[in-house]
Write a protein that holds these residues in place. Sequence first.
Motif, PDB file in Angstrom:
ATOM      1  N   LYS A   1      32.425 -54.723  41.410  1.00  0.00           N
ATOM      2  CA  LYS A   1      33.386 -54.457  42.479  1.00  0.00           C
ATOM      3  C   LYS A   1      32.874 -53.350  43.392  1.00  0.00           C
ATOM      4  N   ARG A   2      32.406 -52.260  42.802  1.00  0.00           N
ATOM      5  CA  ARG A   2      31.946 -51.122  43.602  1.00  0.00           C
ATOM      6  C   ARG A   2      30.729 -51.478  44.448  1.00  0.00           C
ATOM      7  N   GLU A   3      29.909 -52.383  43.953  1.00  0.00           N
ATOM      8  CA  GLU A   3      28.723 -52.799  44.692  1.00  0.00           C
ATOM      9  C   GLU A   3      29.023 -53.918  45.690  1.00  0.00           C
ATOM     10  N   ASN A   4      30.313 -54.260  45.795  1.00  0.00           N
ATOM     11  CA  ASN A   4      30.780 -55.275  46.749  1.00  0.00           C
ATOM     12  C   ASN A   4      30.230 -56.667  46.440  1.00  0.00           C
ATOM     13  N   LEU A   5      29.807 -56.884  45.204  1.00  0.00           N
ATOM     14  CA  LEU A   5      29.388 -58.219  44.793  1.00  0.00           C
ATOM     15  C   LEU A   5      30.603 -59.076  44.445  1.00  0.00           C
ATOM     16  N   LEU A   6      31.646 -58.440  43.927  1.00  0.00           N
ATOM     17  CA  LEU A   6      32.911 -59.113  43.661  1.00  0.00           C
ATOM     18  C   LEU A   6      34.013 -58.363  44.400  1.00  0.00           C
ATOM     19  N   PRO A   7      34.114 -58.529  45.715  1.00  0.00           N
ATOM     20  CA  PRO A   7      35.094 -57.760  46.485  1.00  0.00           C
ATOM     21  C   PRO A   7      36.535 -58.170  46.237  1.00  0.00           C
ATOM     22  N   ALA A   8      36.761 -59.417  45.825  1.00  0.00           N
ATOM     23  CA  ALA A   8      38.128 -59.842  45.507  1.00  0.00           C
ATOM     24  C   ALA A   8      38.578 -59.167  44.212  1.00  0.00           C
ATOM     25  N   VAL A   9      39.883 -59.194  43.967  1.00  0.00           N
ATOM     26  CA  VAL A   9      40.410 -58.652  42.715  1.00  0.00           C
ATOM     27  C   VAL A   9      39.949 -59.535  41.559  1.00  0.00           C
ATOM     28  N   THR A  10      39.443 -58.913  40.500  1.00  0.00           N
ATOM     29  CA  THR A  10      39.133 -59.636  39.270  1.00  0.00           C
ATOM     30  C   THR A  10      40.288 -59.436  38.301  1.00  0.00           C
ATOM     31  N   HIS A  11      40.842 -60.546  37.824  1.00  0.00           N
ATOM     32  CA  HIS A  11      41.949 -60.520  36.869  1.00  0.00           C
ATOM     33  C   HIS A  11      41.390 -60.784  35.477  1.00  0.00           C
ATOM     34  N   ILE A  12      41.708 -59.906  34.544  1.00  0.00           N
ATOM     35  CA  ILE A  12      41.278 -60.077  33.155  1.00  0.00           C
ATOM     36  C   ILE A  12      42.546 -60.233  32.320  1.00  0.00           C
ATOM     37  N   ALA A  13      42.815 -61.446  31.846  1.00  0.00           N
ATOM     38  CA  ALA A  13      44.069 -61.733  31.146  1.00  0.00           C
ATOM     39  C   ALA A  13      43.826 -61.894  29.653  1.00  0.00           C
ATOM     40  N   ASN A  14      44.765 -61.379  28.841  1.00  0.00           N
ATOM     41  CA  ASN A  14      44.660 -61.655  27.417  1.00  0.00           C
ATOM     42  C   ASN A  14      45.092 -63.103  27.165  1.00  0.00           C
ATOM     43  N   ARG A  15      44.831 -63.589  25.966  1.00  0.00           N
ATOM     44  CA  ARG A  15      45.041 -65.016  25.695  1.00  0.00           C
ATOM     45  C   ARG A  15      46.509 -65.401  25.856  1.00  0.00           C
TER      46      ARG A  15
END
Length: 513
Positions: free
Chosen positions: A229-243
Amino acid sequence: MHTTNTQNITSWFRSVTAIHKPASIEEVRALVQVARQTKTPIYPVSTGFNWGYGSRSPITDQCALVDLSRMNRILNADEISENNPVAVIEPGVTQGQLYDFLQSHCPGLGFNVTGSGRDTSIIGNALDRGVGYQGPRSQDIFALEIVTGAGELLQTGFRRLGTASPLAHSHPHGLGPMLDGLFLQGNFGIVTSACFRLLPRRPVNVALSLSVRNEQVLPDFINTLARLKRENLLPAVTHIANRARSLSTLNFGMVSYLENDCGLGHDAAMAAADQASSIVAAGEWTCLTSISGNKAQVKAVLQEVRGRLKKFGYLKVITDQRLDLAFALTHALRLLPLMRAHAAAISAVRPLHRLALGEPTDIPVKNLLWAFGEPEKPAVALDQSHCGLLFISPALPSDGILASRILDELKRIAVRFQHTLYITINIETETALAAIINLLFDRRSDEEIRRAHACADALLEYIHEQGLELYRARADSMEKITARHPDYWKKIRELKQVFDPDNIIAPGRYNLL
């Protein structure tokens, strides 16, 4: 005096003395003037679908509700273009309304959507600092138009220059101190319109998903995604969901496919959905994000992201074309149990994939209604359903070790109250995370209501003990929030005197009473 309750899925609510539905700024100003004269507090809502945070319930009794859903105009509809990607919208404009408008009038533009449903207000969500799939919604609005608690009309930024100025709807900051922030999670006035940033649709859009089977690597997984994210490679929000969270948004789609397209009975469909769940949520944590650009840009980013994430598992690249092809094949072979499971998984993923790429959907809400035995109800009737839902949403530093430790303890606390936590960690900005945690309960049971609220209180107490705070609060937790740092909230209360000297706008909301 006749009162109306504002019952909602949190099972915490206050009664209101009247419900007003103004259709114009003039009507809003008239309501404010009458409220000042009669000393009647008023509580504004956009569409009232702030589900899990209190919906349309005020903080105190004896308020009059101001429902702004009739103020649903896109004020500059004829001027929106790819060269002018700003929509000037009123608070009643919904995600579905704006999406449909853009599809018809300017399909080269989209916007930062949330998973909250098609009929939820864009402005209402942004003002409460909701988070979309591209980032915090609060960063999408500027140049607000407000009726203050004193009945004055205030326009922030360069909107004060008037519509004839080319800067009115384009420059986000204006000159001098920025007042916009006072009206985010504030109760100083009623926002009647705002400028909302639109986004260009890129030629290539893909969603990325990866399941982590070993929970021990979660801290490193979070930190790696945060660096991307900081390197702007993944500028969108990344969602990490539990099962638990992943399955809660997929089960309805999987079971519906298995019942309707495969002819399975309910019990058989539920059993087959369990098999399908191992395809879409194989591990305890699953991330979802998106990247867009031209073909060369997306190819280069994918190569780098794959290299960084390969130690955690297999990165799935999801496109409409791949989903269509895979579904056509597996659906044709659905008599085979394995193919049927894959087809069910793809059927459930499809609308969520479109959501990640900017198409609002009611599917997450329909999953809740289905889980409580009311799949026939429309999403807008969620507050009238058996579903009980409480959000606990702590802000967290961008530190995977700390975030994992905090979440582990929150899960242990929930077990004491016989609750499962449905958790999503959002890599929201370059420096911070936000955890969206929800509790589910059956509102038909007084015991379940009591236990859910007791659990939510215990979770909040632990969050505060760790020196942390919520980034977004429920109506029933406002008093607990403002009690923590009285000097700070006294200063906020003093600021309110400038804009709302009679304290008639939403008393107690993100403020002292």
